[in-house]
Design an enzyme around this catalytic site. Structure first.
Site, PDB file in Angstrom:
ATOM      1  N   ARG A   2      24.962  -0.773 -27.535  1.00 48.27           N
ATOM      2  CA  ARG A   2      23.600  -0.483 -27.819  1.00 48.27           C
ATOM      3  C   ARG A   2      22.898  -1.322 -28.719  1.00 48.27           C
ATOM      4  NH1 ARG A   2      24.388   5.405 -30.012  1.00 48.27           N
ATOM      5  NH2 ARG A   2      22.037   5.505 -30.191  1.00 48.27           N
ATOM      6  N   HIS A  20      39.829   0.495 -27.619  1.00 46.81           N
ATOM      7  CA  HIS A  20      39.308   1.713 -26.808  1.00 46.81           C
ATOM      8  C   HIS A  20      39.051   2.993 -27.811  1.00 46.81           C
ATOM      9  CE1 HIS A  20      43.952   1.110 -26.665  1.00 46.81           C
ATOM     10  NE2 HIS A  20      43.749   1.548 -27.683  1.00 46.81           N
ATOM     11  N   ASN A  61       0.742  -1.207  -0.098  1.00 45.41           N
ATOM     12  CA  ASN A  61      -0.040   0.110   0.061  1.00 45.41           C
ATOM     13  C   ASN A  61       0.810   1.391   0.125  1.00 45.41           C
ATOM     14  OD1 ASN A  61      -2.660  -1.189   0.389  1.00 45.41           O
ATOM     15  ND2 ASN A  61      -1.624  -2.008   2.038  1.00 45.41           N
ATOM     16  N   LYS A 115      26.905   0.714 -31.790  1.00 49.54           N
ATOM     17  CA  LYS A 115      25.231   0.836 -32.129  1.00 49.54           C
ATOM     18  C   LYS A 115      24.855   0.143 -33.193  1.00 49.54           C
ATOM     19  CE  LYS A 115      22.041   3.478 -34.094  1.00 49.54           C
ATOM     20  NZ  LYS A 115      21.954   3.925 -35.607  1.00 49.54           N
TER      21      LYS A 115
END
Length: 244
Positions: free
Chosen positions: A116, A146, A11, A134
């Site tokens: 991604r 890197h 609740n 991505k």
């Protein structure tokens, strides 16, 4: 006997946190009973639909969400978030984010990598620190060690990306695709301006901006020739004497 916890009411947000902790403990105990090592269950958050293989080790402060599947003999070091992704066997992830993607067997990810959605990372690859992938496919054995961005691209097998490489996939209006073949060496600080193709067994020189197709077995150099102007500093009055 009936577990009184089954009848707990919710609740308030405080009560919600209590029942979430109960559920989290149950989920973690189930995985540990199935052969997963969870070093600190109190700081490990695993969704109810997540599947994890035997002999995987999960360090503190990891969050596994959605339909994620983690294989056997993986190591998830602290501070990873993995959502709706497939992590194959013998993968190591350090402090990275992986979303709606797949990571192949024997691959190392991180630290501080960002994979991604809609990315597929091959076997025995290296996605290193401060690398962002991505909507790209990275072939088996390729190393992106890197400070690199690869977006909307297909990358072949056994390639090496030098530090500071950028796939320039957006022209301000549309996204475009880059294709890199097998056994390609991308020199440091290369810009691959999409759409562009770099064919098998080719090299790009460090500091190049590649806008045209690179033929198989070629070296592409796309940078201005260095010019040294002797005495320029002194003539401009910019020479600084050493302080005594």
């Amino acid at each position: 006997p009936v577990d009184f916890q089954e009848t707990l009411g919710v609740n308030s947000r405080g009560e919600l946190a209590v029942v979430e902790e109960i559920m989290r403990k149950r989920i973690n105990k189930k995985h540990m009973a199935n052969g997963v090592t969870i070093i600190d269950p109190q700081s490990t958050y695993i969704g109810i639909d997540v599947k994890i293989g035997q002999d995987t080790i999960i360090y503190p402060n990891n969050v596994l969400e959605g339909k994620t599947i983690v294989g056997e003999d993986c190591i998830l070091y602290p501070n990873c978030r993995i959502c709706d992704s497939i992590i194959k066997d013998n993968v190591t992830v350090q402090g990275s984010v992986i979303l709606n993607s797949q990571v192949g067997e024997g691959t190392d990810v991180g630290p501080f990598a960002y994979i991604r959605p809609d990315s597929i990372i091959g076997k025995n690859t290296r996605i290193g620190d401060f690398v962002e992938i991505k909507k790209a496919t990275i072939g088996d054995g390729t190393k992106v060690s890197h400070l690199t961005y690869i977006g909307d691209a297909e990358v072949g097998k056994d390639c090496n990306f030098g530090c500071g490489t950028v796939v320039v996939n957006y022209d301000g209006n549309k996204k475009h695709k880059t294709i890199v073949g097998d056994n390609v060496f991308i020199g440091c600080n290369t810009n691959l301006v999409s759409p562009v193709v770099v064919k098998d067994n080719s090299y790009t020189a460090a500091g190049s901006t590649i806008t045209k197709e690179v033929p198989q077995g070629s070296l592409a150099i796309a940078r201005a020739k260095q010019i040294n102007i002797d005495g320029w500093v002194e003539k401009r009055g910019l020479f600084k004497k050493k302080s005594e």
